[in-house]
Design an enzyme around this catalytic site. Structure first.
Site, PDB file in Angstrom:
ATOM      1  N   ASP A 230       0.876  -1.161   0.000  1.00  0.00           N
ATOM      2  CA  ASP A 230       0.000   0.000   0.000  1.00  0.00           C
ATOM      3  C   ASP A 230       0.923   1.223   0.000  1.00  0.00           C
ATOM      4  O   ASP A 230       2.108   1.134   0.315  1.00  0.00           O
ATOM      5  CB  ASP A 230      -0.956   0.002   1.203  1.00  0.00           C
TER       6      ASP A 230
HETATM    7  C1  BGC Z   1      -4.967   3.305  -0.065  1.00  0.00           C
HETATM    8  C2  BGC Z   1      -5.061   2.287  -1.172  1.00  0.00           C
HETATM    9  C3  BGC Z   1      -4.837   2.959  -2.500  1.00  0.00           C
HETATM   10  C4  BGC Z   1      -3.501   3.658  -2.485  1.00  0.00           C
HETATM   11  C5  BGC Z   1      -3.192   4.374  -3.769  1.00  0.00           C
HETATM   12  C6  BGC Z   1      -3.702   4.139  -0.146  1.00  0.00           C
HETATM   13  O1  BGC Z   1      -3.756   5.199   0.738  1.00  0.00           O
HETATM   14  O2  BGC Z   1      -5.027   2.650   1.177  1.00  0.00           O
HETATM   15  O3  BGC Z   1      -6.293   1.635  -1.155  1.00  0.00           O
HETATM   16  O4  BGC Z   1      -4.919   2.028  -3.535  1.00  0.00           O
HETATM   17  O5  BGC Z   1      -3.498   4.619  -1.442  1.00  0.00           O
HETATM   18  O6  BGC Z   1      -4.015   5.472  -3.933  1.00  0.00           O
END
Ligand code: BGC
Length: 758
Positions: A230
């Site tokens: 993530d």
């Molecule tokens: C989120 C993810 C997301 C990623 C990219 C993170 O803060 O938890 O779900 O895909 O950012 O935007």
């Protein structure tokens, strides 16, 4: 064209390590010298959020104009596998058009508490439902040769301290509740990529969790894609490489890559792990490149129509007293609520779509030429009651036959990044509903929200629709259901509790400091409410229709099966009403007697069937070992305890129409490991133990005045120790008591144990 393995062999260590993190917010790196290109990834999961170089992962900066489909809270309520597959296929096409290789979704964490800020993006409180829907969504996207990234792996069920919190989950709970949807996504969905979560799981960051990313995901589930982090989830990159984290996103400006180079050079990290990471990424990216089709058309108007059509299938009709719905063309209707004009149809954060068009309920009513009066009723900007707005709403309500109030949670009440602290909708909306109901008894409430809310006015509303966050064509979907052009067929993918204090993890949700202990164990959602026989507002799986259904003829293919065999269950469902409709036939399995704590019943099958008035269809399910098993922590595997299981079929977790029973016999013998501290009861429950101990038991019983000589026992002695007490005391006694009470020597005891354990 060299294979990924060959390419890896041609790269320098620095080149390989440079691929271990992103080039920027949304791109992976390439190696120009070798013609290796990077790819673009973009957020989902209910549309395409493609950003330019002004990238951020919080939904702050704009992305390209796109189409927002129903969020997962809504699409899962369809209980329709084909529907989510269609969403997946459409997003897949959009990604092809936009040259995005991986869509970051689906998000399939379990809704442990209604408070989780991201529940709108997650699917269910039930792992089976979440897994089933995830598989079809994944297969839909990937049928277009675009990868998904199944997130957030794993046990990321709160936003509070999301980047530091440690989810402490026992083995059985993890296997039965928090992992199965991911398991389905890997095994049956064949997801191209997984995204590890921010949080720690049982003391270790998911981004460096070898057991999670390698032993379970790859070893047990056969996942052959790559794992990305993530955004910003990496703590110790060097540890993450051998643990199975292939790609760090977005990047650390090359700093972590350099640490990996250094670790290899200093002999602290075997280079083969770096090779493996790179090979896995290149293999997946090649799948995309081999089928890239930027010429794929993207007709946004058509997708807008589709979004509305699909959203209508997700609406959940929760109340319909006196058949107040569907509305009729000539009904004198008042529509109240700012949401009718400015709908909330998606959640905030990384999944936020920049919609090219939005259709509100008022837009849809106008387009259809429906007559209505409108009053704003409340302001979304504050919780304060506005006397003028209230008066206007009451005047409109008094003059109308039926009043539709659109209410729910404003953006600020639920979002990625933080959890809710209560389950209320704004106070001014609650007050408005009660005030309107006092002047007009024909109130229908339509809710826009990503997770359950308390409904203090529920008894005053004759009609109630859970509209969830239905995507950008929400208005058309709402109108179709309100006027009966679409017969509602959504069912709740989560329980609606009466109040926050009733929820299973009320006492510990969010955790203390960075530690979130999952105290409620497997009793999440309906598993908890059913076990406690608690009153809930609306149960899991519940939803009404404008028609009625009757169940009959529940047939099991056998009365008894082995756990290696399958059981076929069939049931007839008839539409007993006057209009066509869809029923979600739900199958729950419950273990009648179990030596471990188990839920009353658990969802193990569902099918959505469309029935014309008077029509009957037979629905069949196949149950296998997993349908009956629990996770046994002695053998670290799924285990079916021999015995009788209830097969309950019905229209919700609390509306079981038909029930039958089947005996399932285990073919697995759990090896006995008894020692001198094992108690008699446990030993006697084991067939071998029982045989060996029978004689020894008699010896013990006579030592306590039972067994032989019973007739000579004095009355006083009988009063002092009843047969039940005698038995209970025996049962709970450790084996070593034989030494103390019946003169058995340690050697003899050991000989008995050797026989039992052999
Ligand atoms: C989120 C993810 C997301 C990623 C990219 C993170 O803060 O938890 O779900 O895909 O950012 O935007």
């Amino acid at each position: 064209m060299p294979t990924p393995k060959e390419l890896v062999a041609m790269m320098t260590l620095e080149e390989k390590c440079s691929l271990l993190s992103g080039a920027d917010f949304w791109h992976t790196r390439g190696v120009e010298r070798l013609g290796v290109k990077g790819v673009m990834v973009s957020d989902g999961p209910h549309g395409l959020r493609k950003q330019d170089d002004q990238g951020d992962h919080l939904g702050i900066n704009d992305s390209i104009k796109a189409v927002c489909f129903p969020a997962a809270c809504a699409s899962t309520a369809s209980f329709d596998r084909a529907l989510v597959r269609k969403i997946g296929e459409t997003i897949g096409d959009q990604c092809q058009h936009e040259q995005v290789a991986v869509n970051l979704g689906p998000a399939i964490n379990i809704k442990r508490s209604p408070l989780c800020g991201r529940n709108f993006e997650y699917m269910s409180e039930d792992p089976y439902l979440a897994g089933e829907m995830a598989v079809d969504l994944i297969q839909g996207v990937q049928s277009k040769n675009i990868g998904v990234s199944v997130k957030h792996f794993a046990a990321n069920d709160q936003e509070h301290r999301r980047m530091s919190s440690d989810s402490v989950v026992d083995e059985r709970t993890l296997r039965e509740i928090y992992l199965p949807a991911f398991e389905a996504a890997a095994k049956r969905g064949k997801a191209w990529t997984f995204m590890c979560s921010y949080n720690k799981l049982n003391g270790e960051y998911a981004s460096q969790h070898k057991w999670l990313l390698t032993d379970v995901l790859r070893g047990e589930w056969g996942f052959d894609g790559y794992v990305m982090s993530d955004w910003g989830a990496v703590s110790d990159r060097v540890k993450g490489v051998p643990a199975g984290l292939d790609l760090e996103m977005p990047s650390s400006g090359g700093q972590n890559d350099a640490l990996v180079v250094q670790a290899v050079r200093e002999g602290r990290l075997d280079e083969k792990y770096v090779d493996l990471c790179v090979e896995r990424m290149l293999t997946i990216h090649q799948r995309y490149f081999d089928h890239a089709k930027p010429e794929t058309p993207w007709d946004q108007e058509a997708d807008h129509e589709l979004a509305g059509k699909l959203a209508a299938e997700c609406m959940v009709l929760l109340k319909n007293e006196g058949n107040i719905l569907p509305l009729k063309k000539g009904d004198k209707l008042a529509v109240i609520g700012e949401f009718a004009k400015k709908p909330r149809f998606q959640g905030g954060g990384s999944s936020h779509i920049n919609c090219f068009k939005v259709t509100s309920l008022l837009d849809a009513l106008d387009a259809a030429g429906d007559a209505y009066t409108y009053a704003q009723g409340y302001s979304l900007k504050s919780e304060d009651i506005d006397a003028a707005l209230t008066q206007e709403a009451l005047d409109a309500a008094k003059a109308a036959e039926k009043v539709l109030i659109v209410a729910g949670l404003p953006d600020s009440f639920e979002s990625e990044g933080y959890d809710r602290t209560h389950m209320r909708i704004p106070a001014n909306q609650n007050a408005l509903i009660e005030a309107v109901a006092a002047v007009n008894p024909n109130v229908i409430v339509l809710l826009y929200n990503g997770s359950p809310v308390e409904m203090p006015w529920v008894d005053q509303a004759k009609g109630l629709i859970e509209g969830y966050l239905a995507g950008q064509n929400v208005g058309a979907a709402n109108r179709a259901v309100l006027f009966g052009e679409v017969n509602p067929s959504g069912r709740l993918p989560e329980t609606m509790p009466r109040r926050l204090e009733d929820t299973p993890c009320y006492l510990s949700y969010g955790g203390e400091g960075n530690t979130a202990v999952y105290n409620e164990g497997v009793f999440v959602g309906y598993r908890y409410y059913d076990k406690k026989k608690m009153d809930v507002l609306f149960p899991f799986g519940f939803g009404l229709s404008y028609t009625t259904f009757a169940y009959s003829n529940l047939v099991l293919s056998a009365e008894k099966i082995l756990d290696t065999e399958t059981l076929t269950v069939s049931v007839d469902v008839k539409n007993t009403g006057k209009v066509a409709g869809k029923e979600v036939v739900q199958l729950y399995v419950g273990d009648r007697e179990s030596s471990v704590f188990r839920p009353v019943r658990e969802l193990k099958g569902f099918e959505k069937v469309e029935l014309a008035p008077g029509e009957t269809k037979t629905v069949s399910f196949t149950l296998d070992k997993r349908s009956f098993a629990y996770w046994n922590t002695e053998i670290h595997d799924w285990y079916v305890e021999t015995g009788l299981f209830d097969i309950a079929v019905g229209s919700s977790s609390r509306d079981i129409a038909l029930c039958a029973a089947v005996t399932v016999e285990s073919t697995v013998c759990i090896p006995a490991h008894f020692d001198e501290n094992s108690i008699f009861m446990d030993i006697m429950a084991n067939p071998k133990g029982a045989a060996v101990m029978k004689a020894a038991m008699q010896q013990m019983q006579s030592a306590f005045g039972g067994g032989e000589g019973e007739e000579n026992k004095s009355e006083a002695a009988s009063e002092a120790i009843s047969d039940e007490m005698n038995m209970a005391m025996m049962n709970y006694m450790p084996l070593r008591a034989m030494v103390s009470f019946s003169g058995v020597s340690r050697e003899q005891l050991q000989a008995l144990l050797d026989q039992i354990n052999a």
